[in-house]
Design an enzyme around this catalytic site. Structure first.
Site, PDB file in Angstrom:
ATOM      1  N   GLY A   1      -9.867   8.424 -37.818  1.00 33.40           N
ATOM      2  CA  GLY A   1     -11.284   8.412 -38.171  1.00 33.40           C
ATOM      3  C   GLY A   1     -12.123   8.619 -36.920  1.00 33.40           C
ATOM      4  O   GLY A   1     -11.840   8.015 -35.882  1.00 33.40           O
TER       5      GLY A   1
ATOM      6  N   GLU B   1       3.118  16.126 -42.745  1.00 37.21           N
ATOM      7  CA  GLU B   1       3.328  16.593 -41.373  1.00 37.21           C
ATOM      8  C   GLU B   1       4.815  16.676 -41.061  1.00 37.21           C
ATOM      9  O   GLU B   1       5.285  17.655 -40.499  1.00 37.21           O
ATOM     10  CB  GLU B   1       2.764  15.562 -40.390  1.00 37.21           C
ATOM     11  CG  GLU B   1       1.335  15.645 -40.076  1.00 37.21           C
ATOM     12  CD  GLU B   1       1.024  14.621 -38.990  1.00 37.21           C
ATOM     13  OE1 GLU B   1       1.230  13.424 -39.240  1.00 37.21           O
ATOM     14  OE2 GLU B   1       0.594  15.043 -37.932  1.00 37.21           O
TER      15      GLU B   1
ATOM     16  N   MET C   1      -4.160   3.646 -36.773  1.00 35.41           N
ATOM     17  CA  MET C   1      -3.473   2.386 -37.066  1.00 35.41           C
ATOM     18  C   MET C   1      -2.137   2.192 -36.339  1.00 35.41           C
ATOM     19  O   MET C   1      -1.406   1.252 -36.660  1.00 35.41           O
ATOM     20  CB  MET C   1      -3.266   2.265 -38.589  1.00 35.41           C
ATOM     21  CG  MET C   1      -4.581   2.302 -39.362  1.00 35.41           C
ATOM     22  SD  MET C   1      -4.374   2.185 -41.150  1.00 35.41           S
ATOM     23  CE  MET C   1      -3.789   0.515 -41.323  1.00 35.41           C
ATOM     24  N   GLU C   2      -1.792   3.063 -35.398  1.00 35.67           N
ATOM     25  CA  GLU C   2      -0.458   2.961 -34.780  1.00 35.67           C
ATOM     26  C   GLU C   2      -0.413   3.215 -33.268  1.00 35.67           C
ATOM     27  O   GLU C   2       0.406   2.625 -32.561  1.00 35.67           O
ATOM     28  CB  GLU C   2       0.509   3.992 -35.423  1.00 35.67           C
ATOM     29  CG  GLU C   2       0.775   3.817 -36.897  1.00 35.67           C
ATOM     30  CD  GLU C   2      -0.281   4.483 -37.782  1.00 35.67           C
ATOM     31  OE1 GLU C   2      -1.031   5.330 -37.241  1.00 35.67           O
ATOM     32  OE2 GLU C   2      -0.374   4.156 -38.967  1.00 35.67           O
TER      33      GLU C   2
ATOM     34  N   ASP D   1     -11.858  11.922 -41.118  1.00 35.43           N
ATOM     35  CA  ASP D   1     -12.995  11.241 -41.744  1.00 35.43           C
ATOM     36  C   ASP D   1     -13.811  10.624 -40.632  1.00 35.43           C
ATOM     37  O   ASP D   1     -13.398  10.597 -39.479  1.00 35.43           O
ATOM     38  CB  ASP D   1     -12.484  10.166 -42.726  1.00 35.43           C
ATOM     39  CG  ASP D   1     -11.629   9.138 -42.014  1.00 35.43           C
ATOM     40  OD1 ASP D   1     -12.174   8.161 -41.530  1.00 35.43           O
ATOM     41  OD2 ASP D   1     -10.385   9.358 -41.907  1.00 35.43           O
TER      42      ASP D   1
END
Ligand code: ADE
Length: 250
Positions: free
Chosen positions: A79, A13, A193-194, A217
């Site tokens: 996800g 990215e 996660m952030e 996912d």
């Protein structure tokens, strides 16, 4: 002029963003490369977020303290948790919660101690503008993705969702954990996660924050399948197109 901070979760990215910036200069702080330049006439600082809440919070703090960004946008993958958050959809966060924060019984489950809240809201105007850009991009996936990726990942009618994203220091890759998260945080659309950590830092500094995540996912037993190919061929192209569309009209 306002300085815009762009935090990308993935190398692919960031590489795409840098390829679109004509004049970026590298500034190294705290072991991270911050890329200072312009994009569609805006002052931009782009950086790899790094992975996990602490690493991303450090990156965000440097963007705010050292580079004085006036707005911070995070892009990456997530996800899907809600049944309708399908692979290839995009989620624009209206709020974020740390799903692994638990100081109970001293504080309610999920509440960040001394903040009096579990949920950190994103900036409504910034998020609306990014959701509009995402809708525009997803209205014609073939303009941004290869035909093979569209076929292989079944991306015929991707959708944009707005709502809650939850963050924690775990890659959620079992159906059991995904179901447990859905049961305890039923409003959550997606997990990563952030984001919630960066939202907390932005609240501390009073700087508008937004987060845009492509569902890579379903956070289940198949979560690892083709993850890297999806990031390369879908998520990073969506991020680039959404940011470009947003900055062009800002
Ligand atoms: N980012 C992308 N997919 C994820 C997952 N399943 N869990 C945590 N972070 C993610």
């Amino acid at each position: 002029m306002a300085v815009i901070g762009i935090m990308s979760a993935m190398h692919e990215e960031l590489a795409a963003v840098l390829a679109a910036m004509p004049d970026e200069q590298r500034v190294r702080v705290a072991g991270r490369d911050f890329w200072v330049g312009h994009w569609h006439g805006h002052d931009v600082v782009a950086v790899l977020s790094r992975i996990g809440k602490v690493a991303a919070a450090t990156t965000a703090t440097v963007l705010l303290e050292r580079f004085k960004v006036d707005a911070l946008v995070f892009t990456g993958a997530a996800g899907g948790l809600a049944p309708h958050a399908q692979v290839g959809d995009v989620v624009v966060a209206t709020g974020l919660v740390q799903h692994d924060m638990d100081a109970s019984p001293l504080f309610p489950r999920y509440e960040v101690p001394l903040y009096g809240r579990a949920r950190f809201d994103t900036d409504p105007a910034l998020s609306e503008a990014l959701a509009a850009a995402a809708s525009q991009v997803l209205s014609d996936p073939a303009q941004h993705l290869g035909a093979q990726a569209i076929a292989d990942f079944h991306l015929l009618s991707p959708r944009v969702h707005q709502g809650l994203i939850v963050s924690g220091d775990r890659f959620v890759s079992t159906t059991a954990e995904s179901q447990a998260l859905q049961r305890s945080l039923p409003d959550a659309l997606a997990v990563e996660m952030e984001g919630a950590a960066v939202a907390q830092v932005c609240l501390d500094y009073g700087v508008p924050f937004a987060a845009v995540r492509t569902i890579s996912d379903r956070a289940d037993d198949d979560a690892h399948t083709d993850f890297n190919r999806f990031i390369r061929e879908v998520a990073s192209r969506y991020s680039l197109a959404i940011l470009s569309q947003w900055l062009m009209h800002r």
